[in-house]
Design a protein around this motif. Sequence first.
Motif, short mmCIF file in Angstrom:
data_model
loop_
_atom_site.label_atom_id
_atom_site.label_comp_id
_atom_site.label_asym_id
_atom_site.label_seq_id
_atom_site.Cartn_x
_atom_site.Cartn_y
_atom_site.Cartn_z
N GLY A 168 -4.11 27.10 5.71
CA GLY A 168 -3.52 26.90 7.03
C GLY A 168 -3.72 25.50 7.60
O GLY A 168 -3.20 25.17 8.65
N ARG A 169 -4.50 24.67 6.87
CA ARG A 169 -4.70 23.31 7.33
C ARG A 169 -3.41 22.53 7.29
O ARG A 169 -2.60 22.71 6.39
CB ARG A 169 -5.69 22.61 6.39
N ARG A 170 -3.21 21.63 8.25
CA ARG A 170 -2.02 20.78 8.23
C ARG A 170 -2.40 19.45 7.61
O ARG A 170 -3.42 18.87 7.97
CB ARG A 170 -1.52 20.54 9.65
N ILE A 171 -1.58 18.98 6.68
CA ILE A 171 -1.91 17.75 5.97
C ILE A 171 -0.79 16.74 6.22
O ILE A 171 0.39 17.06 6.05
CB ILE A 171 -2.01 18.00 4.45
N ASP A 172 -1.18 15.51 6.60
CA ASP A 172 -0.18 14.44 6.72
C ASP A 172 0.14 13.96 5.31
O ASP A 172 -0.75 13.56 4.58
CB ASP A 172 -0.76 13.27 7.52
N VAL A 173 1.43 14.00 4.93
CA VAL A 173 1.80 13.55 3.59
C VAL A 173 2.96 12.57 3.66
O VAL A 173 3.73 12.56 4.62
CB VAL A 173 2.22 14.71 2.65
N SER A 174 3.05 11.74 2.63
CA SER A 174 4.21 10.87 2.47
C SER A 174 4.91 11.33 1.20
O SER A 174 4.31 11.38 0.14
CB SER A 174 3.74 9.43 2.35
N LEU A 175 6.20 11.72 1.31
CA LEU A 175 6.92 12.30 0.17
C LEU A 175 7.93 11.33 -0.41
O LEU A 175 8.58 10.57 0.31
CB LEU A 175 7.70 13.55 0.62
N THR A 176 8.02 11.33 -1.73
CA THR A 176 9.14 10.67 -2.39
C THR A 176 9.81 11.73 -3.26
O THR A 176 9.15 12.36 -4.09
CB THR A 176 8.64 9.50 -3.25
N ILE A 177 11.09 11.98 -3.01
CA ILE A 177 11.77 13.09 -3.68
C ILE A 177 12.99 12.56 -4.42
O ILE A 177 13.80 11.82 -3.86
CB ILE A 177 12.22 14.15 -2.64
N SER A 178 13.08 12.93 -5.71
CA SER A 178 14.24 12.46 -6.50
C SER A 178 14.94 13.65 -7.13
O SER A 178 14.28 14.61 -7.54
CB SER A 178 13.77 11.55 -7.62
N PRO A 179 16.25 13.55 -7.24
CA PRO A 179 16.98 14.62 -7.92
C PRO A 179 16.66 14.63 -9.43
O PRO A 179 16.41 13.58 -10.01
CB PRO A 179 18.46 14.26 -7.71
N ILE A 180 16.65 15.82 -10.03
CA ILE A 180 16.50 15.93 -11.48
C ILE A 180 17.85 16.34 -12.05
O ILE A 180 18.47 17.30 -11.56
CB ILE A 180 15.47 17.01 -11.87
N ARG A 181 18.30 15.60 -13.07
CA ARG A 181 19.60 15.93 -13.68
C ARG A 181 19.39 16.52 -15.07
O ARG A 181 18.43 16.17 -15.75
CB ARG A 181 20.45 14.67 -13.80
N ASP A 182 20.30 17.42 -15.49
CA ASP A 182 20.21 17.93 -16.85
C ASP A 182 20.96 16.98 -17.79
O ASP A 182 21.41 15.91 -17.37
CB ASP A 182 20.74 19.37 -16.94
N ASP A 183 21.07 17.38 -19.09
CA ASP A 183 21.68 16.48 -20.07
C ASP A 183 23.09 16.07 -19.69
O ASP A 183 23.56 14.99 -20.02
CB ASP A 183 21.70 17.14 -21.46
#
Length: 517
Positions: free
Chosen positions: A103-118
């Motif tokens: 239940g703790r709240r954590i400050d985060v910095s996110l980097t999100i990238s799409p994953i592509r298939d073949d």
Amino acid sequence: FGVVLIFRDITEQRRAERTRAWLSAIVESSENAIVSKRLDGTVTSWNPAAERLFGYKAEEIIGQPITRIVPPELHREESAILARLRGGERIRHFDTVRLAKDGRRIDVSLTISPIRDDEGEIVGASKIAADITARKTMERELRDAERRKDEFLATLGHELRNPIAPIRNAIELLERLPPGSQETGQLSAILNRQVRVLARLVDDLLDLGRATAGHLRLNDEEVDLAQLLEDSITSIRPAVRDKNQTLAFAAEEPGLKVIGDRIRLTQMFSNLLRNANKYTPTNGRIEVRLARDNERAAVHVCDDGIGIDPELREEIFALFFRGDGVRAHPEGGLGIGLALARQIVQLHGGTIEARSAGRGLGSEFIVRLPRADAQIFDTDVARRGADAPQSRRRVLVAEDNPDAAAALAMLVRSMGHEVFVAHDGLAAVELAQQVRPDAAFLDLTMPKLDGHGVARRIREHPWGGAVRLIALTGRGQVEDRERTAASGFYRHLVKPVSADRLHAALTDASPSPPQDD
Ligand code: ADP
């Protein structure tokens, strides 16, 4: 022909396998949480750092919706992120909050990238989350400090302007009056008082600037505390009389002496007294008590005034801190008096603390300073060192210039360590033999035996291997450093040495680099 082709296929397959193993090892060992999910938000992978950060084991959360770690009010944010990913967008350094399993709240910095298939089709997303709780805390603290600074500048303007109006008026009147009249006497008294207020403000500001920059120079004389307190009390008498307060002084033991700077110490006690006078209503009572406290002298400044919230006992020593009621208080100050007092006391190797039973119940400030006769060579202190906490070290200071030695000793003592001083090389070796220090600052050019010689003699003893030897010198060339390293020094510090570097040389645990300044 066929054989060659098959051979190449296998090589490529092996290479691909190796790359995959390599990549997964990187993910497994990363310090950052790395997570992947499908476009519907189902978690598909979860590395050990993610386990540590969010508290969920991989097997608990793989196959579950990612919203498990998204605070309810931010669920909409997650849908927006998924939508952007579907469009092929990469999201960098997105600062947000996530929920840990407990239940703790954590400050985060996110980097999100799409994953592509073949085929290049977007099938999911990988997410790297860095824990930025520490950074966020620091940002909050900086904002706090910024706010206090702004407030300080506003108050400073006020405080500096306050005395100017009466000064200007008095001067105008003086110009119109015949010389020698009764009013001129009154007016010059006003001028005197107000100019003193201004001068005190400016002095405090200057000292504070010097103290925070580490340039406050302290005299090193033997000071009789009772005498010094009398002087400080005299300076505050008029203000005490104005508020019809009583001020009592009791020296429980005569002749208590400390080594230090008479002017700064007087200034420090005057500050405490001025506070007692300011934060105590008319007809109140102020009491000063001087007593012996083992190897220290203790000065208690007590009042029966507005008191201090127990929660603020430490905070009042912060720079620019002013109590709530004080902002509206007609005599409220700049919030630098106690910060400066603590700096001065610490530079003398002492401590200052505040006590109060609560609001409205009066305050007590206790200053403890090392007694002059117990400063160096106090066997009591030496013995007690054994069961003192780890961070308190026994430190030998060997330096032939008495002023430099005294200043260095004071500084090291102010860091909470026990200090033993020697003024030449042979005395240093003897003293080390006697007190078995944890660390020794050795000036390289000393009479009788130079620092290199002292280091070698100390290292000859069975106990000598454990002593952290730190060279002090004006020379920082490569050859000089090589020589100190060869003599068994742990650090090579080039003078002048800042408090930070002294502290680091005494406490840092890293064996390398052994040589720096
Ligand atoms: P200031 O210029 O505001 O007096 P100080 O640094 O001297 O600054 O003190 C900081 C704060 O500590 C004051 O604003 C006040 O809230 C509190 N304080 C200091 N001395 C006393 C005292 N004797 N009684 C009650 N509060 C005090």
